[in-house]
Write a protein that holds these residues in place. Structure first.
Motif, mmCIF file in Angstrom:
data_model
loop_
_atom_site.group_PDB
_atom_site.id
_atom_site.type_symbol
_atom_site.label_atom_id
_atom_site.label_comp_id
_atom_site.label_asym_id
_atom_site.label_seq_id
_atom_site.Cartn_x
_atom_site.Cartn_y
_atom_site.Cartn_z
ATOM 1 N N PRO A 135 1.223 -9.742 18.010
ATOM 2 C CA PRO A 135 0.444 -10.664 17.185
ATOM 3 C C PRO A 135 0.068 -10.160 15.796
ATOM 4 C CG PRO A 135 -0.812 -9.971 19.128
ATOM 5 C CD PRO A 135 0.540 -9.360 19.226
ATOM 6 N N LYS A 136 0.141 -8.871 15.536
ATOM 7 C CA LYS A 136 -0.282 -8.353 14.230
ATOM 8 C C LYS A 136 0.866 -8.134 13.248
ATOM 9 C CE LYS A 136 -4.466 -6.237 15.951
ATOM 10 N NZ LYS A 136 -5.232 -5.003 16.088
ATOM 11 N N LYS A 137 2.103 -8.186 13.703
ATOM 12 C CA LYS A 137 3.242 -7.977 12.803
ATOM 13 C C LYS A 137 3.473 -9.238 11.960
ATOM 14 C CE LYS A 137 5.905 -4.547 15.331
ATOM 15 N NZ LYS A 137 5.174 -3.459 14.762
ATOM 16 N N THR A 138 3.698 -9.011 10.651
ATOM 17 C CA THR A 138 3.914 -10.131 9.737
ATOM 18 C C THR A 138 5.228 -9.952 8.985
ATOM 19 O OG1 THR A 138 2.762 -9.051 7.897
ATOM 20 C CG2 THR A 138 1.418 -10.422 9.390
ATOM 21 N N TRP A 139 5.714 -11.066 8.449
ATOM 22 C CA TRP A 139 6.919 -11.022 7.630
ATOM 23 C C TRP A 139 6.684 -10.212 6.358
ATOM 24 C CZ3 TRP A 139 11.682 -12.003 8.970
ATOM 25 C CH2 TRP A 139 11.924 -12.837 10.058
ATOM 26 N N GLU A 140 5.494 -10.343 5.785
ATOM 27 C CA GLU A 140 5.192 -9.588 4.572
ATOM 28 C C GLU A 140 5.210 -8.089 4.851
ATOM 29 O OE1 GLU A 140 3.493 -13.673 4.237
ATOM 30 O OE2 GLU A 140 3.421 -12.143 5.789
ATOM 31 N N GLY A 141 4.661 -7.679 5.985
ATOM 32 C CA GLY A 141 4.704 -6.273 6.365
ATOM 33 C C GLY A 141 6.121 -5.789 6.590
ATOM 34 N N PHE A 142 6.931 -6.619 7.245
ATOM 35 C CA PHE A 142 8.330 -6.268 7.499
ATOM 36 C C PHE A 142 9.081 -6.058 6.178
ATOM 37 C CE2 PHE A 142 12.695 -8.013 7.969
ATOM 38 C CZ PHE A 142 13.236 -7.009 8.757
ATOM 39 N N ILE A 143 8.910 -6.967 5.233
ATOM 40 C CA ILE A 143 9.613 -6.870 3.949
ATOM 41 C C ILE A 143 9.071 -5.702 3.128
ATOM 42 C CG2 ILE A 143 10.000 -8.058 1.751
ATOM 43 C CD1 ILE A 143 10.045 -10.694 3.450
ATOM 44 N N GLY A 144 7.746 -5.551 3.072
ATOM 45 C CA GLY A 144 7.151 -4.441 2.326
ATOM 46 C C GLY A 144 7.546 -3.092 2.898
ATOM 47 N N GLY A 145 7.547 -2.976 4.229
ATOM 48 C CA GLY A 145 7.970 -1.736 4.868
ATOM 49 C C GLY A 145 9.425 -1.427 4.555
ATOM 50 N N GLY A 146 10.263 -2.454 4.557
ATOM 51 C CA GLY A 146 11.684 -2.260 4.249
ATOM 52 C C GLY A 146 11.915 -1.787 2.824
ATOM 53 N N ILE A 147 11.203 -2.381 1.882
ATOM 54 C CA ILE A 147 11.352 -1.980 0.479
ATOM 55 C C ILE A 147 10.899 -0.532 0.288
ATOM 56 C CG2 ILE A 147 10.452 -2.387 -1.856
ATOM 57 C CD1 ILE A 147 10.461 -5.413 -1.123
ATOM 58 N N CYS A 148 9.762 -0.188 0.850
ATOM 59 C CA CYS A 148 9.256 1.191 0.731
ATOM 60 C C CYS A 148 10.203 2.184 1.400
ATOM 61 C CB CYS A 148 7.864 1.293 1.340
ATOM 62 S SG CYS A 148 6.606 0.406 0.397
ATOM 63 N N THR A 149 10.792 1.799 2.512
ATOM 64 C CA THR A 149 11.721 2.686 3.214
ATOM 65 C C THR A 149 12.973 2.920 2.392
ATOM 66 O OG1 THR A 149 10.858 1.877 5.311
ATOM 67 C CG2 THR A 149 12.963 3.024 5.391
ATOM 68 N N ILE A 150 13.456 1.898 1.730
ATOM 69 C CA ILE A 150 14.627 2.048 0.860
ATOM 70 C C ILE A 150 14.302 2.985 -0.305
ATOM 71 C CG2 ILE A 150 16.084 0.806 -0.800
ATOM 72 C CD1 ILE A 150 16.146 -1.486 1.299
ATOM 73 N N LEU A 151 13.102 2.859 -0.872
ATOM 74 C CA LEU A 151 12.708 3.755 -1.963
ATOM 75 C C LEU A 151 12.610 5.207 -1.487
ATOM 76 C CD1 LEU A 151 10.006 1.549 -3.738
ATOM 77 C CD2 LEU A 151 12.328 2.077 -4.542
ATOM 78 N N VAL A 152 12.055 5.422 -0.307
ATOM 79 C CA VAL A 152 11.968 6.770 0.247
ATOM 80 C C VAL A 152 13.369 7.327 0.518
ATOM 81 C CG1 VAL A 152 11.260 8.089 2.299
ATOM 82 C CG2 VAL A 152 9.633 6.589 1.141
ATOM 83 N N ALA A 153 14.265 6.494 1.037
ATOM 84 C CA ALA A 153 15.640 6.942 1.305
ATOM 85 C C ALA A 153 16.330 7.363 0.016
ATOM 86 C CB ALA A 153 16.430 5.828 1.984
#
Length: 167
Positions: A74-92
């Motif tokens: 219930p706490k996972k959101t699309w905005e979190g999914f997209i934001g996490g993905g963008i940050c992960t790509i930057l870290v990579a």
């Protein structure tokens, strides 16, 4: 018979990804042979998963409005999914300068795998726990949902990491 099937499924769910992890930690030219083990590759892959989990939580808690799969998590959101993905790509991209084992493009592809399949791994583990009516997968790490909760995304993403590396 039902218990035997669950036992075997659990064994394969853990052992196959960990076997693939050992293969991924070898130099690419010696991918399926005995080569030098590189713990930095493992740490790099873990860093991608942890970045995705952490940043999805922070971005989702600050900006999250639309639920990803409310019935399962219930706490996972699309905005979190997209934001996490963008940050992960930057870290990579940053990791590609520190660890030259893979090209920057390959690290970014691994980041995409971490974002997509890491999140799916979290959702699958949440679905399994909900189907069994349990809150935590163990008591080894109190307050963290159990040991499986700490590594569910990583274990689920490992076969897909492996596919990116061999293709």
């Amino acid at each position: 018979f039902d218990n035997a099937g669950r036992y075997l499924l659990g064994m394969f769910y853990i052992s196959i990804p960990l076997y693939l992890l050992v293969n991924m930690s070898m130099p690419l030219e010696e991918f399926f042979s005995n080569g030098d083990y590189s713990a930095w590759r493992v740490f790099g892959l873990l860093a991608l998963i942890w970045t995705n989990d952490t940043m999805a939580y922070f971005v989702g808690s600050m900006f999250g409005r639309r639920k990803l799969f409310e019935r399962i998590s219930p706490k996972k959101t699309w905005e979190g999914f997209i934001g996490g993905g963008i940050c992960t790509i930057l870290v990579a991209w940053g990791v590609s300068f520190l660890l030259d084992d893979f090209t920057p493009a390959r690290w970014i592809a691994l980041a995409a795998v971490a974002a997509i399949f890491g999140t799916l791994g979290d959702l699958v583990e949440s679905m399994l726990k909900r189907s069994l009516n349990i809150k935590d997968s163990g008591t080894l790490l109190p307050g963290h949902g159990g040991l499986l909760d700490r590594f569910d995304a990583f274990i689920f993403a490992l076969p897909f990491y492996w596919l990116v590396l061999i293709l």
